[in-house]
Design a protein around this motif. Structure first.
Motif, PDB file in Angstrom:
ATOM      1  N   LYS A 180       0.867  -1.183   0.000  1.00 17.03           N
ATOM      2  CA  LYS A 180       0.000   0.000   0.000  1.00 17.03           C
ATOM      3  C   LYS A 180       0.903   1.233   0.000  1.00 17.03           C
ATOM      4  O   LYS A 180       1.919   1.255   0.682  1.00 17.03           O
ATOM      5  N   THR A 181       0.535   2.258  -0.781  1.00 23.45           N
ATOM      6  CA  THR A 181       1.349   3.486  -0.784  1.00 23.45           C
ATOM      7  C   THR A 181       0.590   4.614  -0.081  1.00 23.45           C
ATOM      8  O   THR A 181      -0.630   4.558   0.081  1.00 23.45           O
ATOM      9  N   PHE A 182       1.322   5.642   0.293  1.00 24.63           N
ATOM     10  CA  PHE A 182       0.698   6.897   0.701  1.00 24.63           C
ATOM     11  C   PHE A 182       0.256   7.600  -0.580  1.00 24.63           C
ATOM     12  O   PHE A 182       0.501   7.113  -1.685  1.00 24.63           O
ATOM     13  N   SER A 183      -0.340   8.796  -0.457  1.00 26.84           N
ATOM     14  CA  SER A 183      -0.669   9.525  -1.674  1.00 26.84           C
ATOM     15  C   SER A 183       0.624  10.098  -2.261  1.00 26.84           C
ATOM     16  O   SER A 183       1.691  10.008  -1.632  1.00 26.84           O
ATOM     17  N   ARG A 184       0.526  10.689  -3.439  1.00 29.76           N
ATOM     18  CA  ARG A 184       1.727  11.145  -4.147  1.00 29.76           C
ATOM     19  C   ARG A 184       2.589  12.045  -3.263  1.00 29.76           C
ATOM     20  O   ARG A 184       2.079  12.839  -2.478  1.00 29.76           O
TER      21      ARG A 184
END
Ligand code: ASP
Length: 445
Positions: A180-184
């Motif tokens: 899962k990533t954070f937002s940009r």
């Protein structure tokens, strides 16, 4: 020995030459022990970031289209960095695994995260540092919300016995093991979390500018850099559109009382900007203007309501605000007079409910007149010193009057940390230039 957490943005790691600068910075201070890299960013204005190319590969894979040509560009960029740094390593196994995974399960977050993952491996090798996969320590719940306590615990136990480490930014995993990533721009957040976890002396955020500028350089020529800004001031300016740092990067360090230092990888001799709490020792600061920064944003509308004897009508404001609430509309400012009230809202959010809001207010409070004025820009003049300085608002008005700019609205926050003025969108740039002249240029003379 204390420690510093250092995060390097994409342009700081865009090619081998940038990697060398980064290594010099890290090696010049042995407290710089924990390093958080972004994926390789742009080398020149029209270049494409690795993260964007990875999103593209995922999109193609998702539609069943061959993405080997796009992936080849990614592969070549890393291979070029490795070759130019003369490193004895290859990422072939990783490249093959990513391609296989994308073909089997094209997931956006997984795909994008590989930019940081691969860059972290290269940087760790180049520095001779330990590599810690962020998926081992940054933990989200299944909905994708960061689990801060679990994360801090995991980071602490992992880094406890490591003298140094490279931890890729931007991603982690859910409790179910999904990447899962954070937002940009989220590597900023990773850096902030690591800084909190290791109780860093400072969180250095290295980028390609020498800190926050007092005003937007596209509007004011060669604006000064802000030496020191408080978290609260930064929030005010960021809300009005000034951006260098991911919004969510503030909380983890702020809550731990750790300052952030924005630095320039291409000009390490510059001090950059220190972001600090209100209790910082401000005597160290070299520039001391009345204001800290100016930022402005277009795209607001004001709903102007008039009604005779409005102020004696109990509940008038509440009824008006209830209409906004019922339409899911939040407001920015609400200056009012004896018989008038004007509410500033975001035009884009107003648009879909415009007629409902108008008819709702007419029905609820039966105004003598109601109209909406679009094309408003808000300008925030922010500064902790305004509180103890007389005449600030007078100077703002004087500078606007000289420029023949009509001030449509003014609001001074109760903390006296900022003054907000509303002007026509077409006046915004000139208003910012005039205020800069009044408070920065003239205070230098
Ligand atoms: N590489 C990611 C992005 O381009 C995250 C980051 O650089 O912070 O948004």
């Amino acid at each position: 020995m204390g420690n510093k957490v250092v995060k390097f943005g994409g342009s700081s790691l865009a090619d081998a030459e940038q990697f060398r600068k980064v290594a010099n910075i890290i090696k010049s201070d042995n407290k710089r022990r924990y390093v958080v890299p972004s994926a390789p960013g742009k080398r020149f204005p029209d270049d494409i970031k690795i993260t964007d190319m990875l999103y593209k590969c995922c999109e193609l894979a998702g539609s069943g289209v061959d993405f080997s040509e796009e992936f080849e560009i990614i592969r070549n960029r890393y291979n070029e960095i490795i070759a130019n740094l003369g490193l004895d390593m290859d990422l072939e196994e990783d490249f093959d695994r990513i391609v296989r995974e994308l073909k089997a399960r094209p997931a956006r977050d997984y795909s994008a995260s590989r930019g940081e993952y691969l860059n972290g491996k290269v940087l760790a090798k180049y520095l001779g540092f330990n590599f810690v996969d962020a998926s081992e320590v940054i933990i989200f719940d299944t909905k994708g919300t960061l689990l801060l306590d679990e994360t801090l615990k995991a980071v602490r136990s992992k880094l406890k016995n490591l003298e140094n480490a490279v931890i890729p930014g931007f991603y982690g995993r859910t409790t179910e093991g999904v990447i899962k990533t954070f937002s940009r721009g989220g590597s900023d957040v990773t850096g902030s979390i690591i800084a909190n976890a290791v109780r860093a002396d400072i969180y250095e955020n290295w980028t390609d500018v020498s800190g926050f500028l007092v005003a937007d350089p596209r509007i004011v020529e060669n604006p000064d850099v802000i030496n020191v800004i408080t978290y609260r001031e930064l929030r005010e300016l960021a809300y009005m559109g000034a951006s260098v740092l991911h919004e969510d990067a503030i909380f983890p360090v702020r809550s731990a009382g750790i300052p952030i230092n924005i630095r320039n990888t291409n000009r390490p001799e510059d001090d950059g900007t220190m972001i600090v709490s209100d209790d910082y020792d401000f005597s160290k600061e070299s520039l001391k203007h009345t204001i800290t920064g100016i930022a402005g944003r277009k795209g607001f509308s004001t709903i102007n309501i008039e009604k005779a004897m409005m102020n004696s009508e109990t509940g008038f404001g509440m009824k008006v605000l209830k209409v906004l609430y019922d339409n899911g509309l939040s407001f920015e400012h609400m200056p009012s007079g004896i018989d008038t009230m004007s509410i500033t809202v975001d035009s884009a959010k107003l648009e879909p409910v415009r007629e409902k809001v108008l008819s709702g207010i007419r029905r609820e409070v039966k105004p003598d007149n109601i109209e909406i004025e679009d094309g408003i820009a808000l300008l925030a003049i922010v500064g902790r010193r305004m509180k103890n300085t007389r005449g600030t608002v007078a100077r703002i008005f004087a500078s606007m009057a000289h420029a023949r700019i009509n001030v449509k609205m003014i609001d001074q926050g109760s903390s006296e940390l900022n003054v907000i003025i509303g002007v026509s969108e077409s006046d915004l740039a000139e208003a910012i230039r005039r205020i800069y002249d009044m408070f920065i240029n003239s205070e230098k003379q």
